[in-house]
Design a protein around this motif. Sequence first.
Motif, PDB file in Angstrom:
ATOM      1  N   PRO A   1       0.893  -1.167   0.137  1.00  0.00           N
ATOM      2  CA  PRO A   1      -0.208  -0.024   0.049  1.00  0.00           C
ATOM      3  C   PRO A   1       1.081   1.417   0.161  1.00  0.00           C
ATOM      4  N   LYS A   2       0.080   2.447  -0.385  1.00  0.00           N
ATOM      5  CA  LYS A   2       0.906   3.882  -0.384  1.00  0.00           C
ATOM      6  C   LYS A   2       0.046   4.650   0.508  1.00  0.00           C
ATOM      7  N   THR A   3       0.640   5.367   0.987  1.00  0.00           N
ATOM      8  CA  THR A   3      -0.029   6.383   2.134  1.00  0.00           C
ATOM      9  C   THR A   3       0.523   7.725   1.961  1.00  0.00           C
ATOM     10  N   ALA A   4      -0.499   8.704   1.670  1.00  0.00           N
ATOM     11  CA  ALA A   4      -0.159  10.229   1.469  1.00  0.00           C
ATOM     12  C   ALA A   4      -1.113  10.950   2.323  1.00  0.00           C
ATOM     13  N   THR A   5      -0.577  12.113   2.496  1.00  0.00           N
ATOM     14  CA  THR A   5      -1.569  13.117   3.318  1.00  0.00           C
ATOM     15  C   THR A   5      -2.452  14.050   2.236  1.00  0.00           C
ATOM     16  N   ALA A   6      -3.911  14.064   2.700  1.00  0.00           N
ATOM     17  CA  ALA A   6      -4.863  14.617   1.647  1.00  0.00           C
ATOM     18  C   ALA A   6      -4.655  16.303   1.853  1.00  0.00           C
TER      19      ALA A   6
END
Length: 148
Positions: A84-89
């Motif tokens: 998975p990839k995580t980023a800040t909205a």
Amino acid sequence: MKPMSILKTTFIVSLLLFTANAFAWSYTTAVKNSQLGAVTTAIGTTGVLEIGPTGMGSVCVSFALNNPAAAAASGGVLTLSGFPKTATASATCTAAEARIRTATAGTDIVTGLTVTATGGGGNITLDNTSINSGQSATMNSFSLTAGN
């Protein structure tokens, strides 16, 4: 039957046969894989996947893609790497659509991608499609299937 009626009937039957056969073609899997390989090449080294609401009037969250963005396509399906990839909205929205670009504010490579929650069957699956600014968003998977 009058000669003109025969001509009309022949024309209509020919048109129907042409129309029925017009959509009977398809690409081989090798050609589909090659087309999808061109997508990976076009994404380049700084590609991003941007997610927004229907119509992409804004970008809620942007994920940096790996370099290269994907391994070779297989079976006519391209699957991006590194999940998975995580980023800040960066904004609040209901995620529904996405696009892949060469970089932030770069050239569009793929548009009109579907976004759903995990298990929803979209091109992209997120842990949650209700995104709030500042929230961590997790993209669980991405796949793109070549057409015909």
